[in-house]
Every structure is written in structure tokens, then in C-alpha cells.
Design a protein around this motif. Sequence first.
Motif, PDB file in Angstrom:
ATOM      1  N   ALA A 108       0.845  -1.200   0.000  1.00 47.65           N
ATOM      2  CA  ALA A 108       0.000   0.000   0.000  1.00 47.65           C
ATOM      3  C   ALA A 108       0.879   1.249   0.000  1.00 47.65           C
ATOM      4  O   ALA A 108       0.685   2.171  -0.795  1.00 47.65           O
ATOM      5  CB  ALA A 108      -0.927  -0.020   1.211  1.00 47.65           C
ATOM      6  N   ASP A 139      -7.434   6.586   6.592  1.00 48.50           N
ATOM      7  CA  ASP A 139      -7.628   5.706   7.741  1.00 48.50           C
ATOM      8  C   ASP A 139      -7.027   4.306   7.528  1.00 48.50           C
ATOM      9  O   ASP A 139      -7.597   3.306   7.942  1.00 48.50           O
ATOM     10  CB  ASP A 139      -9.131   5.584   8.058  1.00 48.50           C
ATOM     11  N   LEU A 140      -5.859   4.263   6.874  1.00 47.81           N
ATOM     12  CA  LEU A 140      -5.239   2.970   6.608  1.00 47.81           C
ATOM     13  C   LEU A 140      -3.770   2.957   7.018  1.00 47.81           C
ATOM     14  O   LEU A 140      -2.979   2.190   6.482  1.00 47.81           O
ATOM     15  CB  LEU A 140      -5.340   2.622   5.119  1.00 47.81           C
ATOM     16  N   ARG A 143      -2.173  -0.300   7.619  1.00 49.25           N
ATOM     17  CA  ARG A 143      -2.116  -1.286   6.534  1.00 49.25           C
ATOM     18  C   ARG A 143      -1.002  -0.951   5.542  1.00 49.25           C
ATOM     19  O   ARG A 143      -0.952  -1.519   4.454  1.00 49.25           O
ATOM     20  CB  ARG A 143      -3.444  -1.326   5.778  1.00 49.25           C
ATOM     21  N   LEU A 151      -5.796  -6.791   1.220  1.00 47.16           N
ATOM     22  CA  LEU A 151      -6.734  -5.753   1.660  1.00 47.16           C
ATOM     23  C   LEU A 151      -8.126  -6.038   1.096  1.00 47.16           C
ATOM     24  O   LEU A 151      -8.264  -6.651   0.034  1.00 47.16           O
ATOM     25  CB  LEU A 151      -6.260  -4.387   1.158  1.00 47.16           C
ATOM     26  N   SER A 152      -9.143  -5.571   1.807  1.00 45.34           N
ATOM     27  CA  SER A 152     -10.512  -5.685   1.288  1.00 45.34           C
ATOM     28  C   SER A 152     -10.681  -4.696   0.137  1.00 45.34           C
ATOM     29  O   SER A 152      -9.863  -3.808  -0.067  1.00 45.34           O
ATOM     30  CB  SER A 152     -11.505  -5.364   2.393  1.00 45.34           C
ATOM     31  N   GLN A 155     -10.720  -1.143   1.293  1.00 45.31           N
ATOM     32  CA  GLN A 155      -9.379  -0.678   1.666  1.00 45.31           C
ATOM     33  C   GLN A 155      -8.535  -0.410   0.426  1.00 45.31           C
ATOM     34  O   GLN A 155      -7.824   0.596   0.352  1.00 45.31           O
ATOM     35  CB  GLN A 155      -8.700  -1.720   2.558  1.00 45.31           C
ATOM     36  N   GLN A 156      -8.661  -1.315  -0.563  1.00 50.10           N
ATOM     37  CA  GLN A 156      -7.893  -1.107  -1.800  1.00 50.10           C
ATOM     38  C   GLN A 156      -8.288   0.201  -2.466  1.00 50.10           C
ATOM     39  O   GLN A 156      -7.439   0.946  -2.947  1.00 50.10           O
ATOM     40  CB  GLN A 156      -8.132  -2.267  -2.775  1.00 50.10           C
ATOM     41  N   ARG A 158      -9.508   2.840  -1.068  1.00 51.85           N
ATOM     42  CA  ARG A 158      -8.998   3.988  -0.305  1.00 51.85           C
ATOM     43  C   ARG A 158      -7.511   4.195  -0.558  1.00 51.85           C
ATOM     44  O   ARG A 158      -7.040   5.331  -0.651  1.00 51.85           O
ATOM     45  CB  ARG A 158      -9.295   3.798   1.181  1.00 51.85           C
ATOM     46  N   VAL A 159      -6.758   3.082  -0.688  1.00 48.96           N
ATOM     47  CA  VAL A 159      -5.336   3.219  -1.058  1.00 48.96           C
ATOM     48  C   VAL A 159      -5.226   3.866  -2.435  1.00 48.96           C
ATOM     49  O   VAL A 159      -4.381   4.738  -2.667  1.00 48.96           O
ATOM     50  CB  VAL A 159      -4.612   1.850  -1.057  1.00 48.96           C
ATOM     51  N   LEU A 185     -19.032  -2.214   2.231  1.00 50.45           N
ATOM     52  CA  LEU A 185     -17.755  -1.502   2.113  1.00 50.45           C
ATOM     53  C   LEU A 185     -17.894  -0.168   1.392  1.00 50.45           C
ATOM     54  O   LEU A 185     -16.949   0.602   1.316  1.00 50.45           O
ATOM     55  CB  LEU A 185     -16.745  -2.378   1.362  1.00 50.45           C
ATOM     56  N   GLU A 188     -17.381   3.283   3.532  1.00 46.80           N
ATOM     57  CA  GLU A 188     -16.045   3.737   3.943  1.00 46.80           C
ATOM     58  C   GLU A 188     -15.356   4.506   2.817  1.00 46.80           C
ATOM     59  O   GLU A 188     -14.600   5.446   3.062  1.00 46.80           O
ATOM     60  CB  GLU A 188     -15.201   2.550   4.413  1.00 46.80           C
TER      61      GLU A 188
END
Lengths: 254, 304
Positions: A108, A139-140, A143, A151-152, A155-156, A158-159, A185, A188
Motif C-alpha cells: 500500500a 484511515d489505513l 495497513r 486488503l478488502s 481498503q484497496q 482507499r489506497v 464496504l 467507507e
Amino acid sequence: MVEPKVKIRSVRKCFGSVEVLKGISLDVPEGGVVCVVGPSGSGKSTLLRCVNRLETIDSGRIWVDGDLIGYAEQGDRIHHLRPAQLCRQRQDIGMVFQRFHLFPHRTALENVMEGPVVVKGVARGQARKRALELLDRVDLADRADHYPAQLSGGQQQRVAIARSLAMDPKLMLFDEPTSALDPELVQEVLAVMRDLAASGMTMMVVTHEMGFAREVGDNLIFIDGGVIVEQGHPRDVLANPRHERFRAFLGQVL
Amino acid sequence: MTKTPQTADVADLPIDAVRPPRPGRWIAAVVAAFALVWLAYTIIVNENLHWDVIAEYLMDGRVLGGLWVTIQLTVLSMVIGLALGILAAVMQLSGSPVLRGASALYTWFFRGTPLLVQLIFWFNIGLVFPSFGIGVPFDGPKLIEWQANELITPFTAALLGLAINEGAYMAEIVRAGIRSVDPGQREAAEALGMSHRQVLRRVVLPQAMRVIIPPTGNQFISMLKTTSMVSVIAGAELLTVSQRIYLGNFEVIAMLIVASIWYIVLTTIASVGQHFIEKRFERGHHALQVRVRRNLRPFSRGNA
């Protein structure tokens, strides 16, 4: 009058014999959030991809921050930009994809550092510090050393947003950023986009999230069959859709 | 009558089940073991194999010299072949029809003619082009000129033949690797403002490597043995020197076994190396990779 951040004029685009954009004109003011909605195949993603020249256009003009995208006007002739100039224009336009497209062989943190280090030549230490700040912003921070496969989807994505922000773009393009996500998801990612809009980022968002459009958007564009059918402030047009096609579309997605 | 255990008890019961008999498998194992022992016995007691001669020549200076030439030829032709292959693959995927055509012609020609013929051809290139020079093209004046007979030694002819032939095969492998990368990866990199070269080097090739490495390892192992073809132009590699020795001492089989032992040693080492390199390029492709990567620290460049 203040020059709009994005100015799109009479843009046409064909794929073979199919005309997917039939003369689109649109302004996005500085700090504005435009939400583009429409049925699949309506040309909304193509429009977004034309703005950072992932697709060429067949006629019309697109300006971002006063710069003509993809071309240079010299006298009465128009020239293709050289590849280096095109890269320069793209640096200032962030893009977030439906399917994230993180670099799977990098963590990430490395994904977020990649643009500044490779394209802008920022020192690794400095890029790393900034990348950690951006990961914290989405917020990662915890990670940073994970690979995308660990990553979910949320999360991916957001990255991927942090990766685009690392280039300090003047404009962010979102191409159905939540369409590939599991329902739980979606929020988020929308939360990060909401923060981004609140911070004054100019955004063009292709989405099916009408709630997001109503809450965050300044302008809602409904595209169908390659033309803008209806536009206006999201709260107004969603409350009183005037065109039959838009009403039918809303009936399906809401 | 045994009492059927309740659900709560079953949770603590270990499975210790009796396997069903597999007589077919037992018989096959006995047959295979017998065949192996019998084969080993006939080889060991066979007096025509001259194990003493094999032992004597295994570390012979000439054999080790040939071994070194084999290693050099393999490594150099694989490196040059890989470079040619990447070049040809990038040309093949480019927008220019001239570049695509040139690349297609290259792979078509060198995959279409036998390597043995190519090797003999390169060795005799002096018959077609007696001299090579740098200067004005189309028979203009030359700045420097070399005679083909001086330039083309068995080693350079072997290297030319092996590397150029290998490049044609590597081109296909690299092309398949590049095409295996999701087009979205290229778009994401372009959207960041990367140039074509940066996209290729930073994003596409590292991911293509995962697909390119396993067949390249096979090509490398294959190349270790293919170098023996160079013996037709007296390339001074392992097989050539073994042949030279048996032409003197008539120990044909013993010298071939000496060469074979070294070929097996080389291919075994290469296979182990291939395993570790494949692990290295698996980065990011399954959940275990973080642990794998830690285990492979010596192989990874320091990521700041």
C-alpha cells in the motif's frame, strides 16, 4: 467571470461506427463536485476517460485549468501534444478506477509513493512521509505494509485514492469508485470522498450512489445515449425529474 | 451395545480411522523398487563402464575448462537472448507496422530454421561476408574493418548462434508475459503521468516477470544442454573436450558419462535457483507472500 476548472465543449467520441458521445458540453467550477449518472453504455465513463486523455476525442475541446487537453493550438492549426507533455497534463489529474488497479507487486505504502518518486522525482524519504500521511487520511495507516491482495475492496479503493492524491492533483476523476465493492464496504469509500469534497477538491464522479450525489454533489448530470438529458442541482433534479428517461432511470436505481 | 456419543463428546474425539488396503499400490511399489535395485546392480558391476576412468577424468583440467566454457556460453547467450527477446516483444506490441513486421520476421526466421544449421552458418559466415566494418553503408568507405576469419572464432560463432536463436523464443515468452498484465495496470500508471518507458519498467515488466520467469528457467536449463550442439563447430565446451579426450584414449562411454555427470550437476543447481527466483517474483500474489518475502531478504533490494 471566473474560468471553470474543467470546461468541456461539444465533445464527440466514436468507437468504430458507434458514437458514444454526441456533443457533450459541461463546466465544473473550482471546488465543484459533479456527479455523472446514467444507464450502462450511456457514455459516462468514456466522458471521464476523455478528460485525462485515456481516450482520444473525435471533435470538441476539453480544457482543465485553462490547458487544452491532448492538443496544442498554434496559429490556426491544432497539434497533438508530445507524449512528455501529455504525461505532464495527466500528473495534475487524479483518477480512481472501478476496479482499483493498485499495483499488486507493491505494498500500500509503495503504491502511494510510486507516482511522486517515479514521475516527479521526489526523494524516497520525503515521499514516504507524505504517503504515510495520506494513508492516515484514508484511515489505513496500519495497513501500509500490506499488499493489495491482503486488503478488502474498500481498503484497496482507499489506497487508490491516496495514490492519486499523492500527485497533488487539481482535479479528481472517479469512475464508478464503489461499483465493484460489497455493499457494506461502500460507505467507507464514500466517507473518504465526502472529506475530499469538503476540503475543496474539484471532483467529477461517475456513480450510481444517488444518496452521495444528493448530499455531496453541486451538479448532477444525467447522460443517456451520449447526450446530457438532464442536469441541475442534485436536490432539485432528484426531487423533480423532468425527463421521462431520467424518471425511468431513477425508478430502477433508487 | 456401544453407546452413541452425544454431540458435546464428539467435539473432543480425535479421528483415528483405519485406511482401506491398497494392494495395487503396494505391488507397484515393490516392482519399481526391484527394477531400481536391479538397474543399479547391473551398472555398478558392469566392467565396460570403467568407473575408475570416470573418476580420473571428472576433475581433469581439460574437462573443467570445457565446463567453464559451457557455463559462459549458457549465461551469455541467455542474457543476450533475453535482451533480444524483450526488444522483439516490445517491438511486436508497438504501434508501428514496420517494427512489428521486423520483429515477426526475426522470430519467424530463427524459429523456422534448425539451430544446428544456424551454428554451422555463423561459423562459416566468412564465406558470405569476408569482412565486417564500420563506415558509410552501401559499399562506402570504411573507418574500421575486420576479417571474418579473425572475428568469428568457434566461441563467437556459438554465442551468435545460441543467443540469436534464443532471442526468438524469448520474444514469444516475454510477449505472453506482457500480455498477461491487466490493461488496467497500464491505465492506472498512465493516469499518474508515467511515460511509456516508466509504465513498462515500473509496472508492466515486474508483473510480466511472474509469467516470464518459469519458462525462462526452463529455457536456461535447456540451454545448458543445448550448448553441446556447439561441438559440431568445435566450441571447446564440455562435450567437445570430452570427445577430444575419447578420440585419444578410446574411453567413449566413460567420457560421455563424465560429461553427463556435469550436465546433471549444472541443471540441478539451475533448478534450485529457479525455485528461489520464482518465489521472489510471486510478491503480492498470495496471502503468504509477506512471510516468504521476509525469508528471502537477501534476494530483495532494500525497500526504504
